[in-house]
Design a protein around this motif. Structure first.
Motif, short mmCIF file in Angstrom:
data_model
loop_
_atom_site.label_atom_id
_atom_site.label_comp_id
_atom_site.label_asym_id
_atom_site.label_seq_id
_atom_site.Cartn_x
_atom_site.Cartn_y
_atom_site.Cartn_z
N GLY A 1 0.78 -1.22 0.00
CA GLY A 1 0.00 0.00 0.00
C GLY A 1 0.82 1.28 0.00
N ALA A 2 2.14 1.17 -0.13
CA ALA A 2 2.97 2.39 -0.15
C ALA A 2 2.65 3.24 -1.37
CB ALA A 2 4.45 2.00 -0.15
N THR A 3 2.80 4.54 -1.25
CA THR A 3 2.60 5.42 -2.41
C THR A 3 3.75 5.21 -3.40
OG1 THR A 3 3.88 7.24 -1.46
CG2 THR A 3 1.51 7.15 -0.95
N GLU A 4 3.57 5.70 -4.61
CA GLU A 4 4.62 5.57 -5.61
C GLU A 4 5.87 6.35 -5.19
OE1 GLU A 4 3.48 6.09 -9.64
OE2 GLU A 4 1.79 4.67 -9.51
N ASP A 5 5.68 7.49 -4.58
CA ASP A 5 6.84 8.27 -4.12
C ASP A 5 7.58 7.55 -3.00
OD1 ASP A 5 6.35 10.25 -5.95
OD2 ASP A 5 5.35 11.60 -4.54
N ARG A 6 6.81 6.97 -2.07
CA ARG A 6 7.43 6.22 -0.98
C ARG A 6 8.18 5.00 -1.51
NH1 ARG A 6 10.11 5.93 3.62
NH2 ARG A 6 9.58 4.14 4.91
N THR A 7 7.60 4.34 -2.50
CA THR A 7 8.25 3.19 -3.11
C THR A 7 9.57 3.60 -3.74
OG1 THR A 7 6.14 2.12 -3.55
CG2 THR A 7 8.01 1.40 -4.88
N ALA A 8 9.56 4.72 -4.46
CA ALA A 8 10.78 5.21 -5.10
C ALA A 8 11.86 5.51 -4.05
CB ALA A 8 10.48 6.46 -5.92
N LYS A 9 11.46 6.12 -2.95
CA LYS A 9 12.43 6.46 -1.89
C LYS A 9 13.03 5.19 -1.28
CE LYS A 9 12.85 9.15 2.38
NZ LYS A 9 12.15 10.03 3.36
N LEU A 10 12.20 4.19 -1.04
CA LEU A 10 12.68 2.94 -0.46
C LEU A 10 13.66 2.25 -1.40
CD1 LEU A 10 9.33 1.61 1.04
CD2 LEU A 10 11.36 2.25 2.34
N ILE A 11 13.34 2.23 -2.68
CA ILE A 11 14.22 1.55 -3.63
C ILE A 11 15.53 2.32 -3.80
CG2 ILE A 11 14.46 0.85 -6.05
CD1 ILE A 11 11.46 0.17 -5.99
N ARG A 12 15.46 3.63 -3.75
CA ARG A 12 16.71 4.43 -3.85
C ARG A 12 17.65 4.13 -2.69
NH1 ARG A 12 13.31 8.74 -5.56
NH2 ARG A 12 13.32 9.62 -3.45
N ASN B 1 6.04 0.04 -9.40
CA ASN B 1 4.88 0.93 -9.37
C ASN B 1 3.86 0.58 -10.44
OD1 ASN B 1 5.48 2.51 -7.13
ND2 ASN B 1 6.73 3.96 -8.30
N GLU B 2 4.32 0.19 -11.60
CA GLU B 2 3.40 -0.22 -12.67
C GLU B 2 2.63 -1.47 -12.26
OE1 GLU B 2 1.30 -0.30 -16.21
OE2 GLU B 2 2.59 1.30 -15.42
N TYR B 3 3.34 -2.43 -11.67
CA TYR B 3 2.70 -3.69 -11.28
C TYR B 3 1.68 -3.47 -10.17
CZ TYR B 3 2.17 -8.63 -10.18
OH TYR B 3 1.64 -9.88 -9.98
N LEU B 4 2.02 -2.65 -9.20
CA LEU B 4 1.16 -2.47 -8.03
C LEU B 4 0.04 -1.46 -8.24
CD1 LEU B 4 3.69 -2.52 -5.04
CD2 LEU B 4 2.18 -4.35 -5.80
#
Length: 348
Positions: free
Chosen positions: A229-240, A299-302
């Motif tokens: 349920g993370a936002t796309e921005d949060r996902t990007a930050k975690l992966i970075r 992000n595309e998948y989720l």
């Protein structure tokens, strides 16, 4: 693999493909502790398979293990809300509550009563050398080991055997837990001269172990996971923030380059590709290009799962209804099994 007793035969496992070819007659019990949002490790490790099994016609029971949240902490944090959040993740991922039984531990008293006779069938030595319990203890936030943590595999046996499940989806690291259940089923049947309990088999999937952002196993308790349920921005930050290495050339080598390979595996799962092919596409782009690719793939998948989750979260009445109706079905099964256990033990 270390089993609970040297007299126990090796576990014969079943694969997902085998069950999907012949789904009829199978009952599967699985579930999660409501200790935080489900993440990509849960999804690709078990949750996606559950949805596929249900779609194929397998009978599915999902336990929201609210009592087991106490195994490695002093108290549960917002237990009712956490249980609903777990159901929210289930439904968003595709679990159909009209066809699956979703229930909490605390709502099925007869299930938990099975713990008493089951505890009499295993020794303290067998429980103390269970490697999965050792791992839970190592990552516990408690200063001392509680009795509930020590008997965690027996509680799990009650989860599985109350509904007479014949298959249990597990990762290889969970096989020792299931071996306790198999031991209890065999010993009960032998001690009371009955065939009451099937000896459940592990259902192993081909899903690889997903690494978290720190390079270790992706886990809610270790703070290294990417929530569904993370936002796309949060996902990007975690992966970075994910651990990689100094080499600019991207290659898939799980042994030598676990961080890079874990990210490649994650992108490959989201895109249904081979991780080596993803690596070849990125080439000399370095960690920045790798993380950008993974972020876009995840992000595309989720995106549809997250949209469904947001829609469901607007009215939590449905989540409570799912748990109420699931508890009714689970209680009927547990009451019947407990009556059979009492009869076999001469306690009628």
């Amino acid at each position: 693999m270390q089993t609970t007793t040297s007299a126990t035969p090796a576990v014969g496992h079943t694969t997902l493909d085998e069950v999907l070819r012949h789904p009829e007659g199978h009952r599967i019990l699985t579930g999660d502790r409501p200790t935080g949002p489900l993440h990509l490790g849960h999804y690709f490790g078990t949750l996606k398979n559950r949805v596929d099994l249900q779609a194929a016609g397998v009978e599915l029971l999902l336990v929201v293990a609210d009592y087991q949240t106490l195994t490695d902490r002093d108290r549960a944090d917002r237990p009712a809300e956490a249980a609903e959040d777990l159901v929210l993740d289930y439904l968003a991922a595709g679990v159909d509550p009209a066809r699956a039984t979703v229930f909490t531990h605390s709502s099925v008293p007869a299930l938990n009563q099975l713990m008493l006779p089951f505890l009499s069938l295993v020794s303290v030595a067998e429980l103390s050398r269970n490697p999965t319990v050792k791992d839970e203890i190592a990552h516990s936030s408690q200063a001392a080991v509680s009795g509930l943590m020590f008997t965690y595999p027996v509680h799990q046996a009650a989860d599985i055997l109350f509904c007479k499940a014949d298959l249990v989806p597990v990762g290889r690291d969970q096989l020792p837990h299931l071996e306790v259940t198999r031991t209890i089923a065999r010993r009960f049947n032998e001690r009371y001269a009955t065939e009451l309990f099937p000896v459940p088999r592990p259902l192993l999937s081909d899903a690889p172990l997903l690494l978290g952002t720190d390079g270790g196993k992706m886990s809610k308790s270790r703070g290294n996971a990417i929530p569904l349920g993370a936002t796309e921005d949060r996902t990007a930050k975690l992966i970075r923030s994910a651990t990689t290495d100094a080499s600019r050339h991207i290659s898939y080598d799980p042994e030598a380059r676990p961080g890079v390979s874990g990210l490649l595996r994650l992108a490959a799962l989201c895109q249904d590709r081979d991780p080596a092919a993803v690596a070849a596409e990125i080439g000399d782009g370095g960690a920045a290009a790798l993380k950008k690719h993974v972020t876009e793939a995840v992000n595309e998948y989720l995106r549809p799962i997250r949209a469904r989750r947001a829609e469901l979260a607007e009215d939590r009445t449905l989540l409570r209804t799912v748990l109420t109706e699931g508890a009714e079905r689970a209680n009927a099964l547990a009451d019947a099994t407990l009556a059979e256990v009492r009869h076999a033990m001469g306690m009628r």
